[in-house]
Design a protein around this motif. Sequence first.
Motif, PDB file in Angstrom:
ATOM      1  N   GLY A  82       0.813  -1.212   0.000  1.00 19.30           N
ATOM      2  CA  GLY A  82       0.000   0.000   0.000  1.00 19.30           C
ATOM      3  C   GLY A  82       0.847   1.262   0.000  1.00 19.30           C
ATOM      4  O   GLY A  82       0.571   2.211  -0.746  1.00 19.30           O
ATOM      5  N   VAL A  83       1.892   1.284   0.828  1.00 22.86           N
ATOM      6  CA  VAL A  83       2.769   2.455   0.891  1.00 22.86           C
ATOM      7  C   VAL A  83       3.476   2.645  -0.446  1.00 22.86           C
ATOM      8  O   VAL A  83       3.541   3.767  -0.976  1.00 22.86           O
ATOM      9  CB  VAL A  83       3.786   2.317   2.052  1.00 22.86           C
ATOM     10  CG1 VAL A  83       4.843   3.413   1.991  1.00 22.86           C
ATOM     11  CG2 VAL A  83       3.072   2.345   3.393  1.00 22.86           C
ATOM     12  N   ALA A  84       3.993   1.566  -1.023  1.00 26.08           N
ATOM     13  CA  ALA A  84       4.682   1.660  -2.319  1.00 26.08           C
ATOM     14  C   ALA A  84       3.708   2.083  -3.415  1.00 26.08           C
ATOM     15  O   ALA A  84       4.059   2.901  -4.281  1.00 26.08           O
ATOM     16  CB  ALA A  84       5.326   0.328  -2.670  1.00 26.08           C
ATOM     17  N   THR A  85       2.498   1.563  -3.384  1.00 27.86           N
ATOM     18  CA  THR A  85       1.498   1.927  -4.387  1.00 27.86           C
ATOM     19  C   THR A  85       1.167   3.415  -4.297  1.00 27.86           C
ATOM     20  O   THR A  85       1.106   4.112  -5.314  1.00 27.86           O
ATOM     21  CB  THR A  85       0.216   1.088  -4.213  1.00 27.86           C
ATOM     22  OG1 THR A  85       0.541  -0.288  -4.397  1.00 27.86           O
ATOM     23  CG2 THR A  85      -0.862   1.497  -5.207  1.00 27.86           C
ATOM     24  N   TYR A  86       0.980   3.916  -3.089  1.00 25.40           N
ATOM     25  CA  TYR A  86       0.649   5.326  -2.916  1.00 25.40           C
ATOM     26  C   TYR A  86       1.811   6.223  -3.348  1.00 25.40           C
ATOM     27  O   TYR A  86       1.628   7.186  -4.106  1.00 25.40           O
ATOM     28  CB  TYR A  86       0.252   5.587  -1.460  1.00 25.40           C
ATOM     29  CG  TYR A  86      -0.274   6.967  -1.171  1.00 25.40           C
ATOM     30  CD1 TYR A  86      -0.843   7.763  -2.162  1.00 25.40           C
ATOM     31  CD2 TYR A  86      -0.227   7.483   0.104  1.00 25.40           C
ATOM     32  CE1 TYR A  86      -1.336   9.024  -1.885  1.00 25.40           C
ATOM     33  CE2 TYR A  86      -0.718   8.745   0.397  1.00 25.40           C
ATOM     34  CZ  TYR A  86      -1.268   9.511  -0.603  1.00 25.40           C
ATOM     35  OH  TYR A  86      -1.758  10.755  -0.323  1.00 25.40           O
ATOM     36  N   ALA A  87       3.013   5.907  -2.883  1.00 24.35           N
ATOM     37  CA  ALA A  87       4.188   6.722  -3.241  1.00 24.35           C
ATOM     38  C   ALA A  87       4.408   6.715  -4.753  1.00 24.35           C
ATOM     39  O   ALA A  87       4.652   7.767  -5.357  1.00 24.35           O
ATOM     40  CB  ALA A  87       5.426   6.198  -2.522  1.00 24.35           C
ATOM     41  N   ASN A  88       4.296   5.561  -5.375  1.00 26.03           N
ATOM     42  CA  ASN A  88       4.490   5.471  -6.829  1.00 26.03           C
ATOM     43  C   ASN A  88       3.356   6.150  -7.590  1.00 26.03           C
ATOM     44  O   ASN A  88       3.584   6.733  -8.650  1.00 26.03           O
ATOM     45  CB  ASN A  88       4.636   4.025  -7.269  1.00 26.03           C
ATOM     46  CG  ASN A  88       5.962   3.436  -6.848  1.00 26.03           C
ATOM     47  OD1 ASN A  88       6.952   4.144  -6.726  1.00 26.03           O
ATOM     48  ND2 ASN A  88       5.979   2.149  -6.598  1.00 26.03           N
ATOM     49  N   SER A  89       2.145   6.088  -7.064  1.00 22.94           N
ATOM     50  CA  SER A  89       1.016   6.748  -7.725  1.00 22.94           C
ATOM     51  C   SER A  89       1.202   8.262  -7.742  1.00 22.94           C
ATOM     52  O   SER A  89       0.907   8.917  -8.745  1.00 22.94           O
ATOM     53  CB  SER A  89      -0.292   6.394  -7.020  1.00 22.94           C
ATOM     54  OG  SER A  89      -0.563   5.015  -7.135  1.00 22.94           O
ATOM     55  N   ILE A  90       1.695   8.806  -6.646  1.00 23.57           N
ATOM     56  CA  ILE A  90       1.971  10.247  -6.605  1.00 23.57           C
ATOM     57  C   ILE A  90       3.036  10.591  -7.641  1.00 23.57           C
ATOM     58  O   ILE A  90       2.901  11.550  -8.400  1.00 23.57           O
ATOM     59  CB  ILE A  90       2.415  10.683  -5.188  1.00 23.57           C
ATOM     60  CG1 ILE A  90       1.238  10.602  -4.219  1.00 23.57           C
ATOM     61  CG2 ILE A  90       3.016  12.087  -5.219  1.00 23.57           C
ATOM     62  CD1 ILE A  90       1.611  10.811  -2.766  1.00 23.57           C
TER      63      ILE A  90
END
Length: 161
Positions: free
Chosen positions: A105-113
Amino acid sequence: MLRTASLALALFVFWLLLSGHYTVWLMTAGLAVSVLLALAGRRLGFADEEGHPVDRVIAGLTYWPWLAREIVKSSITVTKIILDPKLPISPRLFHTKVSARTPVGVATYANSITLTPGTITVAVDRENDRFLVHALTGAGAEDVEAGDMDRRVKRFEGRAE
């Protein structure tokens, strides 16, 4: 075991796409190698929830199209800014909260930004549950701070709001 079988299938499909050869011998060899790699991955620990999050595929079917739309919208906005002779930017560096709890989840959010043009995740602070984000414009910063992406990533993780 489901995760290992899914990894073997993903590796085999990837091999088929790259190979372009569909003889019985080569497909059998590709399948055997894919299964062996998946078993090795399981033993070495990269066929785990973080390395192969197969349980998030269904959630991804709603998140990824939304993210693609956001990328297109932001691309158009950034293109307009670049083409404007006045170059109307107002760069900002700010912290934003992170509701994601899992590494995926953290990686998905950071990469999405970062994938969304005009914004970049500069640093991840897991201790304080926040990211340091750079935005090209104030509007881009406000979009991140509004929290829509954060809420969607939380749903992607499988956590209700």
